[in-house]
Design a protein around this motif. Structure first.
Motif, short mmCIF file in Angstrom:
data_model
loop_
_atom_site.label_atom_id
_atom_site.label_comp_id
_atom_site.label_asym_id
_atom_site.label_seq_id
_atom_site.Cartn_x
_atom_site.Cartn_y
_atom_site.Cartn_z
N UNK A 35 0.85 -1.19 0.00
CA UNK A 35 0.00 0.00 0.00
C UNK A 35 0.88 1.24 0.00
N UNK A 36 0.45 2.25 -0.73
CA UNK A 36 1.13 3.54 -0.73
C UNK A 36 0.13 4.60 -0.26
N UNK A 37 0.60 5.52 0.57
CA UNK A 37 -0.24 6.59 1.08
C UNK A 37 0.39 7.94 0.73
N UNK A 38 -0.46 8.90 0.43
CA UNK A 38 0.00 10.27 0.23
C UNK A 38 -0.80 11.16 1.16
N UNK A 39 -0.10 11.83 2.04
CA UNK A 39 -0.75 12.66 3.07
C UNK A 39 -1.85 11.89 3.81
N UNK A 40 -1.53 10.64 4.13
CA UNK A 40 -2.42 9.82 4.94
C UNK A 40 -3.51 9.09 4.20
N UNK A 41 -3.65 9.33 2.89
CA UNK A 41 -4.70 8.68 2.12
C UNK A 41 -4.10 7.67 1.14
N UNK A 42 -4.73 6.50 0.96
CA UNK A 42 -4.21 5.53 -0.01
C UNK A 42 -4.09 6.16 -1.40
N UNK A 43 -2.99 5.89 -2.07
CA UNK A 43 -2.71 6.50 -3.37
C UNK A 43 -2.55 5.44 -4.46
N UNK A 44 -3.13 5.72 -5.61
CA UNK A 44 -2.97 4.87 -6.78
C UNK A 44 -1.91 5.47 -7.70
N UNK A 45 -1.60 4.77 -8.76
CA UNK A 45 -0.69 5.34 -9.76
C UNK A 45 -1.30 6.61 -10.34
N UNK A 46 -2.63 6.61 -10.54
CA UNK A 46 -3.29 7.81 -11.05
C UNK A 46 -3.09 8.99 -10.10
N UNK A 47 -3.19 8.76 -8.80
CA UNK A 47 -3.00 9.83 -7.82
C UNK A 47 -1.68 10.56 -8.08
N UNK A 48 -0.62 9.78 -8.22
CA UNK A 48 0.71 10.34 -8.45
C UNK A 48 0.79 11.00 -9.82
N UNK A 49 0.24 10.36 -10.84
CA UNK A 49 0.34 10.87 -12.20
C UNK A 49 -0.46 12.14 -12.41
N UNK A 50 -1.65 12.22 -11.80
CA UNK A 50 -2.47 13.42 -11.93
C UNK A 50 -1.80 14.61 -11.26
N UNK A 51 -1.14 14.38 -10.13
CA UNK A 51 -0.39 15.44 -9.45
C UNK A 51 0.82 15.86 -10.29
N UNK A 52 1.45 14.89 -10.93
CA UNK A 52 2.56 15.20 -11.83
C UNK A 52 2.08 16.11 -12.95
N UNK A 53 0.95 15.80 -13.55
CA UNK A 53 0.38 16.64 -14.61
C UNK A 53 0.04 18.03 -14.08
N UNK A 54 -0.53 18.07 -12.88
CA UNK A 54 -0.94 19.34 -12.29
C UNK A 54 0.26 20.26 -12.03
N UNK A 55 1.43 19.68 -11.76
CA UNK A 55 2.64 20.49 -11.59
C UNK A 55 2.91 21.36 -12.82
N UNK A 56 2.52 20.86 -13.98
CA UNK A 56 2.72 21.59 -15.23
C UNK A 56 1.49 22.40 -15.62
N UNK A 57 0.47 22.40 -14.75
CA UNK A 57 -0.76 23.11 -15.06
C UNK A 57 -1.65 22.39 -16.04
N UNK A 58 -1.49 21.06 -16.13
CA UNK A 58 -2.26 20.26 -17.09
C UNK A 58 -3.37 19.51 -16.35
N UNK A 59 -4.64 19.70 -16.74
CA UNK A 59 -5.74 19.00 -16.09
C UNK A 59 -5.85 17.55 -16.55
N UNK A 60 -6.31 16.67 -15.67
CA UNK A 60 -6.57 15.27 -16.00
C UNK A 60 -8.06 15.14 -16.30
N UNK A 61 -8.40 14.79 -17.55
CA UNK A 61 -9.79 14.93 -18.00
C UNK A 61 -10.52 13.62 -18.26
#
Length: 266
Positions: free
Chosen positions: A125-151
């Motif tokens: 299990x992986x957690x981010x700020x106390x909540x379980x995280x999926x690969x999408x969780x990490x990838x959507x945040x990666x996109x958001x760093x560049x100002x790109x929305x996940x649609x």
């Protein structure tokens, strides 16, 4: 319009066994083709919505799964692994208007897909700020760093439900639901049709708010399946041991989380 597609395989319609995901194993040839057809459907949906350029990241395992000869001339494809911390999202930058995800799957520790995992099978299990995280969780945040929305996302029922909570308004297509080692899936042709329509619909929306918050601080916690991997990962600078199989790492900048994950996932 410029669109980035992150393509995985474990959420492809019809898939059920690890053998079908591994390069060279029995069943992989069939499912690399079905993965390709779902990616192609996403490309066609993006084109119908006005995309002039599409970049596809082959983001599964070897990064050499998609049948590149099937892709249309407006597509660029990123294959294999550069070593960059963006990993599954490598190739994205500030010039993109949207991120699309195909073939995605539930996170480690869930029962919605017999192939559920997060990054690899060493992580329970992986957690981010106390909540379980999926690969999408990490990838959507990666996109958001560049100002790109996940649609848009296609994948199993569990990941579709989870991403709807993380990115309200994201368009999803449920391809299958897991039951133990089995799955109940829609037909691949049906999935491809829904993906094509779903991507077009998603890109025609106002997607400015389809981004998770990338303001820190962040803490990632990883529970491994064995203490050996946890011990090895604990030597990355800043990593703390939080149990016999568990490590944590904290940073204010999400890029530092990505950089750490590049080395500590096992």
């Amino acid at each position: 319009m410029k669109v980035f597609i992150c393509a995985d395989i474990e959420g492809t319609a019809g898939i059920v066994d690890w053998e079908e995901t591994i390069r060279g194993e029995r069943g992989w040839e069939e499912f690399r083709e079905l993965m390709t057809l779902e990616v192609l459907a996403a490309c066609e949906g993006a084109r119908a919505a006005g995309a002039t350029e599409v970049v596809v990241k082959d983001a599964h395992d070897s990064g050499r799964n998609i049948l590149v000869g099937r892709l249309p001339d407006y597509v660029r494809v990123v294959r294999s692994w550069s070593g960059h911390p963006d990993q599954m999202m490598f190739g994205i930058d500030e010039t993109f208007d949207a991120a699309v995800f195909t073939g995605h799957h539930s996170r480690a520790g869930t029962e919605d897909n017999p192939l559920a995992h997060t990054s690899n099978q060493k992580i329970s299990c992986m957690y981010l700020n106390g909540k379980p995280a999926s690969e999408f969780t990490i990838n959507a945040l990666c996109a958001a760093r560049y100002g790109v929305p996940s649609v848009f996302l296609s994948g199993d029922e569990g990941i579709c439900a989870e991403v709807a909570g993380e990115v309200p308004g994201i368009v999803t297509v449920e391809t299958l639901k897991g039951y133990g080692n089995g799955s109940n899936s829609i037909a691949p042709q049906r999935a491809q049709k829904l993906i094509r329509e779903g991507v077009e619909r998603a890109l025609r929306q106002d997607n400015k708010t389809r981004m998770p918050d990338v303001k820190g601080p962040f803490e990632v916690k990883i529970e491994f399946t064995n203490p050996v991997t946890a011990y090895q990962s604990s030597w990355y600078p800043g990593v703390k041991t939080a149990g016999p199989r568990t490590i944590t790492y904290a940073a204010d900048d999400f890029f530092e989380i990505l950089r750490a994950l590049r080395f500590i996932k096992g």
